[in-house]
Design a protein around this motif. Sequence first.
Motif, mmCIF file in Angstrom:
data_model
loop_
_atom_site.group_PDB
_atom_site.id
_atom_site.type_symbol
_atom_site.label_atom_id
_atom_site.label_comp_id
_atom_site.label_asym_id
_atom_site.label_seq_id
_atom_site.Cartn_x
_atom_site.Cartn_y
_atom_site.Cartn_z
ATOM 1 N N MET A 166 1.908 2.438 1.106
ATOM 2 C CA MET A 166 3.213 3.280 0.315
ATOM 3 C C MET A 166 2.543 4.819 0.266
ATOM 4 O O MET A 166 1.539 5.096 -0.052
ATOM 5 N N THR A 167 3.572 5.807 0.674
ATOM 6 C CA THR A 167 3.540 7.076 0.863
ATOM 7 C C THR A 167 3.706 7.819 -0.464
ATOM 8 O O THR A 167 4.289 7.304 -1.578
ATOM 9 N N PRO A 168 3.280 8.984 -0.452
ATOM 10 C CA PRO A 168 3.306 9.757 -1.779
ATOM 11 C C PRO A 168 4.940 10.011 -2.099
ATOM 12 O O PRO A 168 5.227 10.062 -3.131
ATOM 13 N N ASP A 169 5.734 10.042 -1.065
ATOM 14 C CA ASP A 169 7.513 10.190 -1.205
ATOM 15 C C ASP A 169 7.852 8.934 -1.868
ATOM 16 O O ASP A 169 8.470 8.998 -2.756
ATOM 17 N N GLU A 170 7.613 7.848 -1.647
ATOM 18 C CA GLU A 170 7.730 6.563 -2.117
ATOM 19 C C GLU A 170 7.388 6.230 -3.345
ATOM 20 O O GLU A 170 7.989 5.652 -4.267
ATOM 21 N N ILE A 171 6.119 6.760 -3.819
ATOM 22 C CA ILE A 171 5.545 6.954 -4.924
ATOM 23 C C ILE A 171 6.286 7.682 -6.073
ATOM 24 O O ILE A 171 6.724 7.413 -7.078
ATOM 25 N N GLU A 172 6.669 8.969 -5.539
ATOM 26 C CA GLU A 172 7.429 9.967 -6.171
ATOM 27 C C GLU A 172 8.749 9.295 -6.725
ATOM 28 O O GLU A 172 9.161 9.625 -7.735
ATOM 29 N N ALA A 173 9.176 8.703 -5.797
ATOM 30 C CA ALA A 173 10.886 8.225 -6.003
ATOM 31 C C ALA A 173 10.809 6.937 -7.065
ATOM 32 O O ALA A 173 11.680 6.883 -8.033
ATOM 33 N N LEU A 174 9.681 6.336 -7.366
ATOM 34 C CA LEU A 174 9.590 5.149 -8.100
ATOM 35 C C LEU A 174 9.598 5.863 -9.766
ATOM 36 O O LEU A 174 9.787 5.301 -10.450
ATOM 37 N N PHE A 175 9.195 7.222 -9.757
ATOM 38 C CA PHE A 175 9.131 7.856 -11.010
ATOM 39 C C PHE A 175 10.035 8.792 -11.282
ATOM 40 O O PHE A 175 10.161 9.719 -12.122
ATOM 41 N N THR A 176 10.943 9.074 -10.108
ATOM 42 C CA THR A 176 12.206 10.229 -10.092
ATOM 43 C C THR A 176 13.516 9.570 -10.836
ATOM 44 O O THR A 176 14.001 8.736 -10.117
ATOM 45 N N ARG A 177 14.000 10.146 -11.717
ATOM 46 C CA ARG A 177 15.049 9.486 -12.435
ATOM 47 C C ARG A 177 16.341 10.030 -11.843
ATOM 48 O O ARG A 177 16.426 10.818 -11.099
ATOM 49 N N ALA B 252 14.467 2.648 -10.157
ATOM 50 C CA ALA B 252 13.277 2.316 -9.222
ATOM 51 C C ALA B 252 13.306 0.925 -8.538
ATOM 52 O O ALA B 252 12.806 0.845 -7.458
ATOM 53 N N PHE B 253 14.075 -0.055 -9.240
ATOM 54 C CA PHE B 253 13.879 -1.400 -8.656
ATOM 55 C C PHE B 253 15.326 -2.055 -8.161
ATOM 56 O O PHE B 253 15.565 -3.155 -8.411
ATOM 57 N N ARG B 254 16.182 -0.988 -8.231
ATOM 58 C CA ARG B 254 17.617 -1.222 -8.074
ATOM 59 C C ARG B 254 17.729 -2.136 -6.855
ATOM 60 O O ARG B 254 18.476 -3.165 -6.542
ATOM 61 N N LYS B 255 17.086 -1.359 -5.587
ATOM 62 C CA LYS B 255 17.410 -2.051 -4.219
ATOM 63 C C LYS B 255 16.095 -3.186 -3.911
ATOM 64 O O LYS B 255 16.771 -4.172 -3.218
ATOM 65 N N GLN B 256 15.134 -3.069 -4.592
ATOM 66 C CA GLN B 256 14.168 -4.097 -4.129
ATOM 67 C C GLN B 256 13.243 -4.488 -5.475
ATOM 68 O O GLN B 256 12.978 -3.444 -6.137
ATOM 69 N N SER B 257 12.954 -5.575 -5.618
ATOM 70 C CA SER B 257 12.400 -6.075 -6.926
ATOM 71 C C SER B 257 10.949 -5.802 -6.763
ATOM 72 O O SER B 257 10.464 -5.758 -5.673
ATOM 73 N N PRO B 258 10.310 -5.571 -7.869
ATOM 74 C CA PRO B 258 8.834 -5.371 -7.887
ATOM 75 C C PRO B 258 7.980 -6.763 -7.604
ATOM 76 O O PRO B 258 6.837 -6.690 -7.533
ATOM 77 N N LEU B 259 8.626 -7.799 -7.436
ATOM 78 C CA LEU B 259 7.977 -9.186 -7.112
ATOM 79 C C LEU B 259 8.582 -9.755 -5.427
ATOM 80 O O LEU B 259 9.225 -9.106 -5.085
ATOM 81 N N LEU C 298 0.895 12.549 -5.951
ATOM 82 C CA LEU C 298 -0.120 12.468 -4.743
ATOM 83 C C LEU C 298 -1.462 12.184 -5.588
ATOM 84 O O LEU C 298 -2.277 11.575 -4.858
ATOM 85 N N ARG C 299 -1.646 12.393 -6.815
ATOM 86 C CA ARG C 299 -2.748 11.928 -7.490
ATOM 87 C C ARG C 299 -2.807 10.215 -7.636
ATOM 88 O O ARG C 299 -4.046 9.815 -7.252
ATOM 89 N N LEU C 300 -1.542 9.822 -7.546
ATOM 90 C CA LEU C 300 -1.795 8.576 -7.617
ATOM 91 C C LEU C 300 -2.024 7.891 -6.301
ATOM 92 O O LEU C 300 -2.386 6.834 -6.057
ATOM 93 N N PHE C 301 -1.335 8.309 -5.328
ATOM 94 C CA PHE C 301 -1.705 8.002 -3.841
ATOM 95 C C PHE C 301 -3.108 8.029 -3.499
ATOM 96 O O PHE C 301 -3.581 7.261 -2.729
ATOM 97 N N ALA C 302 -3.786 9.353 -3.875
ATOM 98 C CA ALA C 302 -5.024 9.166 -3.728
ATOM 99 C C ALA C 302 -6.011 8.250 -4.296
ATOM 100 O O ALA C 302 -7.185 8.039 -3.672
ATOM 101 N N ARG C 303 -5.511 7.559 -5.321
ATOM 102 C CA ARG C 303 -6.396 6.503 -5.856
ATOM 103 C C ARG C 303 -5.802 5.128 -5.536
ATOM 104 O O ARG C 303 -6.277 4.013 -5.790
ATOM 105 N N LEU C 304 -4.939 4.906 -4.401
ATOM 106 C CA LEU C 304 -4.459 3.660 -4.205
ATOM 107 C C LEU C 304 -5.503 3.291 -3.238
ATOM 108 O O LEU C 304 -6.102 3.661 -2.299
#
Length: 207
Positions: free
Chosen positions: A1-12, A154-161, A197-203
């Motif tokens: 998962m890239t930083p941009d993908e992570i950012e998108a999951l929390f961008t309203r 966040a999960f409109r196009k792809q389920s978290p499962l 970026l902080r989340l990405f660093a901890r993956l």
Amino acid sequence: MTPDEIEALFTRESGEFLFARWGRPIVPIVFGVEDETLATVKGAFEAVVTLAGHKMAETDPELGANCMVFFFRDWQELLEVPDLDRLIPDLAPLVERLVAADANQYRIFRFEEDGAIRAAFVFLRMDKELSKVPAETLALSQVVQTILLWSDKAFRKQSPLAVAGEATILRPDIAGLIRAAYDPILPGAAQDASHALRLFARLEPPQ
């Protein structure tokens, strides 16, 4: 998962970045289901909370239960729940909007002073679509969407499962992100996109 993908999951949809995790132990209570389904929902909470490295408790000193999950057939039933209008101001107009949208699920969060999640309300109208979903899948999906404040899209196009063989599991990338989000060093809430970026660093790197 890239930083941009992570950012998108929390961008309203409004363009605002908003991240929050639970600041207190989660105390779930489930309404409108039989004991078998109740055990399934509680099991999903236990699994996801353990994954996050967070805690559950028997009671919340302030609220009693702080994560309420309601299963029902018709949105109007919410108006008959005693004192729910005290927990959720403007309940009647909200029900009208959900009926008009033909929605089958809705989540409301309440926050601590520092922005961390304080309480959550999960509403599931068991229409034909949701009734087709196995209880384990529905429970896991809802708990995952309640463990963090994800973006409204966040999960409109792809389920978290994902499906693995005959089992439905949490997607490994989402599981890793939940684990990273609960790193004790990180704050309970963030409004700056640099948090991605902080989340990405901890993956953890894939095995």
